[in-house]
Design a protein around this motif. Structure first.
Motif, PDB file in Angstrom:
ATOM      1  N   HIS A  51       0.708  -1.574  -0.188  1.00 14.98           N
ATOM      2  CA  HIS A  51      -0.273  -0.465  -0.082  1.00 14.98           C
ATOM      3  C   HIS A  51       0.952   1.061   0.072  1.00 14.98           C
ATOM      4  O   HIS A  51       0.352   2.296  -1.005  1.00 14.98           O
ATOM      5  N   PRO A  52       2.170   1.419   0.778  1.00 14.01           N
ATOM      6  CA  PRO A  52       3.136   2.753   0.766  1.00 14.01           C
ATOM      7  C   PRO A  52       3.703   2.798  -0.290  1.00 14.01           C
ATOM      8  O   PRO A  52       3.440   4.405  -1.205  1.00 14.01           O
ATOM      9  N   CYS A  53       3.335   2.265  -1.016  1.00 10.81           N
ATOM     10  CA  CYS A  53       4.045   2.460  -2.625  1.00 10.81           C
ATOM     11  C   CYS A  53       3.139   2.326  -3.859  1.00 10.81           C
ATOM     12  O   CYS A  53       3.682   3.320  -4.474  1.00 10.81           O
ATOM     13  N   ILE A  54       2.220   1.670  -3.489  1.00  5.50           N
ATOM     14  CA  ILE A  54       0.504   1.546  -4.671  1.00  5.50           C
ATOM     15  C   ILE A  54       0.115   2.850  -4.862  1.00  5.50           C
ATOM     16  O   ILE A  54      -0.080   3.227  -5.967  1.00  5.50           O
ATOM     17  N   VAL A  55      -0.129   3.355  -3.019  1.00  5.36           N
ATOM     18  CA  VAL A  55      -1.050   4.568  -2.837  1.00  5.36           C
ATOM     19  C   VAL A  55      -0.565   5.854  -1.863  1.00  5.36           C
ATOM     20  O   VAL A  55      -1.044   6.367  -2.628  1.00  5.36           O
ATOM     21  N   THR A  56       0.080   5.508  -1.164  1.00  7.81           N
ATOM     22  CA  THR A  56       0.359   6.257  -0.492  1.00  7.81           C
ATOM     23  C   THR A  56       1.096   7.060  -1.075  1.00  7.81           C
ATOM     24  O   THR A  56       1.391   8.854  -1.614  1.00  7.81           O
ATOM     25  N   GLY A  57       2.158   7.037  -1.282  1.00 12.13           N
ATOM     26  CA  GLY A  57       3.744   7.361  -2.305  1.00 12.13           C
ATOM     27  C   GLY A  57       2.351   8.261  -3.447  1.00 12.13           C
ATOM     28  O   GLY A  57       3.530   9.701  -3.765  1.00 12.13           O
ATOM     29  N   PRO A  58       2.061   7.317  -4.063  1.00 13.98           N
ATOM     30  CA  PRO A  58       1.518   8.095  -5.502  1.00 13.98           C
ATOM     31  C   PRO A  58       0.584   9.560  -5.349  1.00 13.98           C
ATOM     32  O   PRO A  58       0.699  10.252  -5.636  1.00 13.98           O
ATOM     33  N   LEU A  59      -0.402   8.995  -4.122  1.00 12.16           N
ATOM     34  CA  LEU A  59      -1.158  10.811  -3.524  1.00 12.16           C
ATOM     35  C   LEU A  59      -0.148  11.340  -3.238  1.00 12.16           C
ATOM     36  O   LEU A  59      -0.722  12.170  -3.018  1.00 12.16           O
ATOM     37  N   ARG A  60       0.469  11.360  -2.295  1.00  5.71           N
ATOM     38  CA  ARG A  60       1.612  12.643  -1.706  1.00  5.71           C
ATOM     39  C   ARG A  60       1.916  13.365  -3.141  1.00  5.71           C
ATOM     40  O   ARG A  60       2.448  14.533  -2.614  1.00  5.71           O
ATOM     41  N   GLU A  61       2.371  12.396  -3.957  1.00  7.58           N
ATOM     42  CA  GLU A  61       2.985  13.314  -5.195  1.00  7.58           C
ATOM     43  C   GLU A  61       2.104  13.698  -6.101  1.00  7.58           C
ATOM     44  O   GLU A  61       2.413  15.166  -6.283  1.00  7.58           O
ATOM     45  N   SER A  81      -4.512   1.215  10.233  1.00  4.01           N
ATOM     46  CA  SER A  81      -5.902   1.552  10.056  1.00  4.01           C
ATOM     47  C   SER A  81      -5.358   3.481   9.640  1.00  4.01           C
ATOM     48  O   SER A  81      -6.462   4.412   9.334  1.00  4.01           O
ATOM     49  N   CYS A  82      -4.792   4.285  10.273  1.00  2.31           N
ATOM     50  CA  CYS A  82      -4.625   5.383  11.221  1.00  2.31           C
ATOM     51  C   CYS A  82      -4.069   6.233   9.946  1.00  2.31           C
ATOM     52  O   CYS A  82      -5.027   6.891   8.596  1.00  2.31           O
ATOM     53  N   GLN A  83      -3.357   5.148   9.065  1.00  2.00           N
ATOM     54  CA  GLN A  83      -2.793   5.823   7.368  1.00  2.00           C
ATOM     55  C   GLN A  83      -4.161   5.769   6.494  1.00  2.00           C
ATOM     56  O   GLN A  83      -4.457   7.084   5.255  1.00  2.00           O
ATOM     57  N   LEU A  84      -4.871   4.768   6.536  1.00  2.41           N
ATOM     58  CA  LEU A  84      -6.009   4.914   5.764  1.00  2.41           C
ATOM     59  C   LEU A  84      -6.909   6.228   5.940  1.00  2.41           C
ATOM     60  O   LEU A  84      -7.509   5.928   4.817  1.00  2.41           O
TER      61      LEU A  84
END
Length: 94
Positions: A51-61, A81-84
Motif C-alpha cells: 500500500h505505501p508504494c502503490i497508493v500512499t506515495g503516488p497520492l503524496r506526489e 488503519s490510521c493511515q487509511l
C-alpha cells in the motif's frame, strides 16, 4: 493536512476505513485520481502490504504532501488503519 492521529475528527471515515478497508482504499484510489474504485479494492485485497508504494506515495506526489517511502511504510506497519483514515480524509477534503 490531516495528522496521523486526527482520525477521530471524522468518525464516519474512521468507521468506514476500519470496517471495510478495501472499500475505503477503492475510494482513496478513485478520488486520488490514481485509477478506478474496483482496482483500488482489488489492489488492497491482494497487495495490502505494498500500500505505501502503490497508493500512499503516488497520492503524496499528486497532492504535494511531504513525506518519504520509509515513513509511509513505518506508518502503514504500525497503524495501517490510521493511515487509511488520513488518506481518506485527504481525498474527501475533510
Amino acid at each position: 493536512s490531516n495528522g496521523l492521529f486526527d482520525c477521530f475528527g471524522d468518525c464516519g471515515s474512521c468507521l468506514y476505513a476500519c470496517c471495510c478497508p478495501a472499500c475505503a482504499n477503492g475510494e482513496i484510489y478513485q478520488e486520488g485520481e490514481l485509477g478506478g474504485w474496483l482496482v483500488g479494492c482489488i489492489l488492497f485485497c491482494f497487495l495490502a502490504a505494498c500500500h505505501p508504494c502503490i497508493v500512499t506515495g503516488p497520492l503524496r506526489e499528486r497532492r504535494g504532501i511531504e513525506g518519504s517511502c520509509i515513513g509511509d511504510t513505518c506508518t502503514w506497519c504500525f497503524c495501517g488503519s490510521c493511515q487509511l483514515v488520513r488518506e481518506l480524509r485527504e481525498v474527501r477534503g475533510t
